[in-house]
Scaffold this motif. Sequence first.
Motif, mmCIF file in Angstrom:
data_model
loop_
_atom_site.group_PDB
_atom_site.id
_atom_site.type_symbol
_atom_site.label_atom_id
_atom_site.label_comp_id
_atom_site.label_asym_id
_atom_site.label_seq_id
_atom_site.Cartn_x
_atom_site.Cartn_y
_atom_site.Cartn_z
ATOM 1 N N ILE A 109 10.669 37.996 58.764
ATOM 2 C CA ILE A 109 11.794 38.684 58.130
ATOM 3 C C ILE A 109 12.247 37.861 56.929
ATOM 4 O O ILE A 109 12.445 36.651 57.039
ATOM 5 C CB ILE A 109 12.958 38.862 59.117
ATOM 6 C CG1 ILE A 109 12.453 39.547 60.392
ATOM 7 C CG2 ILE A 109 14.084 39.659 58.486
ATOM 8 C CD1 ILE A 109 13.433 39.461 61.547
ATOM 9 N N ALA A 111 15.025 37.793 53.659
ATOM 10 C CA ALA A 111 16.173 38.334 52.933
ATOM 11 C C ALA A 111 15.961 38.095 51.444
ATOM 12 O O ALA A 111 15.322 37.114 51.036
ATOM 13 C CB ALA A 111 17.452 37.661 53.412
ATOM 14 N N VAL A 154 16.314 48.158 53.739
ATOM 15 C CA VAL A 154 15.372 47.452 54.609
ATOM 16 C C VAL A 154 14.036 48.173 54.534
ATOM 17 O O VAL A 154 13.978 49.399 54.626
ATOM 18 C CB VAL A 154 15.866 47.424 56.074
ATOM 19 C CG1 VAL A 154 14.865 46.688 56.963
ATOM 20 C CG2 VAL A 154 17.245 46.763 56.174
ATOM 21 N N TRP A 156 9.762 47.766 55.879
ATOM 22 C CA TRP A 156 8.951 47.068 56.863
ATOM 23 C C TRP A 156 7.510 47.551 56.800
ATOM 24 O O TRP A 156 7.217 48.632 56.329
ATOM 25 C CB TRP A 156 9.508 47.296 58.270
ATOM 26 C CG TRP A 156 9.624 48.727 58.681
ATOM 27 C CD1 TRP A 156 8.696 49.487 59.347
ATOM 28 C CD2 TRP A 156 10.736 49.605 58.422
ATOM 29 N NE1 TRP A 156 9.155 50.764 59.524
ATOM 30 C CE2 TRP A 156 10.406 50.873 58.982
ATOM 31 C CE3 TRP A 156 11.979 49.436 57.797
ATOM 32 C CZ2 TRP A 156 11.287 51.959 58.905
ATOM 33 C CZ3 TRP A 156 12.840 50.516 57.723
ATOM 34 C CH2 TRP A 156 12.495 51.755 58.281
ATOM 35 N N ILE A 205 14.771 42.497 53.823
ATOM 36 C CA ILE A 205 16.149 42.987 53.765
ATOM 37 C C ILE A 205 16.697 42.708 52.372
ATOM 38 O O ILE A 205 16.769 41.548 51.959
ATOM 39 C CB ILE A 205 17.039 42.284 54.810
ATOM 40 C CG1 ILE A 205 16.436 42.396 56.214
ATOM 41 C CG2 ILE A 205 18.453 42.862 54.786
ATOM 42 C CD1 ILE A 205 17.173 41.570 57.259
ATOM 43 N N ASP A 206 17.053 43.762 51.653
ATOM 44 C CA ASP A 206 17.663 43.607 50.329
ATOM 45 C C ASP A 206 19.172 43.532 50.529
ATOM 46 O O ASP A 206 19.836 44.549 50.745
ATOM 47 C CB ASP A 206 17.288 44.787 49.428
ATOM 48 C CG ASP A 206 17.664 44.546 47.975
ATOM 49 O OD1 ASP A 206 18.677 43.865 47.738
ATOM 50 O OD2 ASP A 206 16.948 45.058 47.086
ATOM 51 N N MET A 207 19.712 42.318 50.471
ATOM 52 C CA MET A 207 21.115 42.111 50.813
ATOM 53 C C MET A 207 22.066 42.755 49.807
ATOM 54 O O MET A 207 23.247 42.931 50.094
ATOM 55 C CB MET A 207 21.406 40.615 50.933
ATOM 56 C CG MET A 207 20.580 39.904 52.002
ATOM 57 S SD MET A 207 20.750 40.616 53.659
ATOM 58 C CE MET A 207 22.472 40.254 54.020
ATOM 59 N N THR A 210 22.684 46.610 51.395
ATOM 60 C CA THR A 210 23.018 46.907 52.787
ATOM 61 C C THR A 210 24.416 47.490 52.933
ATOM 62 O O THR A 210 24.814 47.891 54.034
ATOM 63 C CB THR A 210 22.900 45.645 53.647
ATOM 64 O OG1 THR A 210 23.750 44.621 53.112
ATOM 65 C CG2 THR A 210 21.460 45.147 53.695
ATOM 66 N N LEU A 218 23.069 45.482 61.627
ATOM 67 C CA LEU A 218 21.887 45.267 60.784
ATOM 68 C C LEU A 218 20.772 44.598 61.580
ATOM 69 O O LEU A 218 19.602 44.969 61.469
ATOM 70 C CB LEU A 218 22.275 44.419 59.570
ATOM 71 C CG LEU A 218 21.161 44.097 58.580
ATOM 72 C CD1 LEU A 218 20.588 45.371 57.957
ATOM 73 C CD2 LEU A 218 21.672 43.155 57.475
ATOM 74 N N VAL A 222 16.967 45.977 62.337
ATOM 75 C CA VAL A 222 15.737 45.202 62.143
ATOM 76 C C VAL A 222 14.976 45.069 63.459
ATOM 77 O O VAL A 222 13.739 45.077 63.481
ATOM 78 C CB VAL A 222 16.059 43.823 61.533
ATOM 79 C CG1 VAL A 222 14.800 42.965 61.429
ATOM 80 C CG2 VAL A 222 16.687 43.992 60.153
#
Length: 312
Positions: A109, A111, A154, A156, A205-207, A210, A218, A222
């Motif tokens: 994961i 960020a 997000v 994946w 994860i694109d902070m 969000t 969150l 995930v």
Amino acid sequence: MSLSAALAAALLLTSAPQAAPQPPQPSTAELEAIIVEGRRIEEAARAYIEEVGEPPRGTRLARWNRPVCISMSNMQPRFAQFVIDRIAANALDAGADVGEPGCKPNVIILATTDGPALAKKLVKEVGLGFRPAINHTNLDRDALSDFQNSDAPVRWWNVVMPVTTDTGDVAITLRGEDPRQVTVRDGSRLRSNIRYDMAWTIVIIDMTKTGGAPFGTLADYVSMVSLAQIDPDADLSGQSTVMNLFRNPVEVDGLSQWDKDYLAALYAAPSDRVNGDRQEAAVAHSLIQQRRERAGLEDAAAGDTPPGDAPQ
């Protein structure tokens, strides 16, 4: 007096046994209500599974059959550890195993403040990590393009591996390898000698996108995309699921009971069904049983178990 003699004497001194009161039998109307509710649960379960899952074409629903080992990068240590612990707890609740400290990560994961840029960089630098084989391990090129160019908060990418059910050996030749020979036992009408295992998952994860989602929620989101193959384009409107976090954030506060039951069903169902439809049916059967038990319903409908797919 021996213990057995004392027990016999005590039994002789008791009054004659009375018939246990019989529970009241449901009326015809009550029974019909149970059947109707049971069918609603069945329909809802199948609709949920058909919409939420996305295995690669020609494969079957996959799960982790080895311990999940999570790494979290580009985040303050205390927050990173929170995410790792939350996913690990959700994995254990679902029935998956979790690796010990120091294990080799298979759920990676990251960020970032620029999701598309990081996704493109990763695909360029570790291309085989996204498509280690032509078929049977990952989604197609269009899906990989979406992974790189999406504006989603997000994103994946799951990679699965076909493995032999008896040894766990990889059952295909990966890119760059010499052709391998895999000896497998005979399959059957119901069971395959190949199962599909989750091999690794990459989550970005694109902070900046969000929307201030609660950190625990969150982390549950995930968790869902790390423990199962989830379709990022699924239309889950009207469904109770954490996957609606970025569609209806006010209504989502973590994994829903449907999410938890689905993950538990995925990890409880036999993983060696002969094809994708049978595998999906096995997971659906497990999910339906859990939902009925939770609703306090008896198995009123006789035809709920798909032929040949009852858990072994």
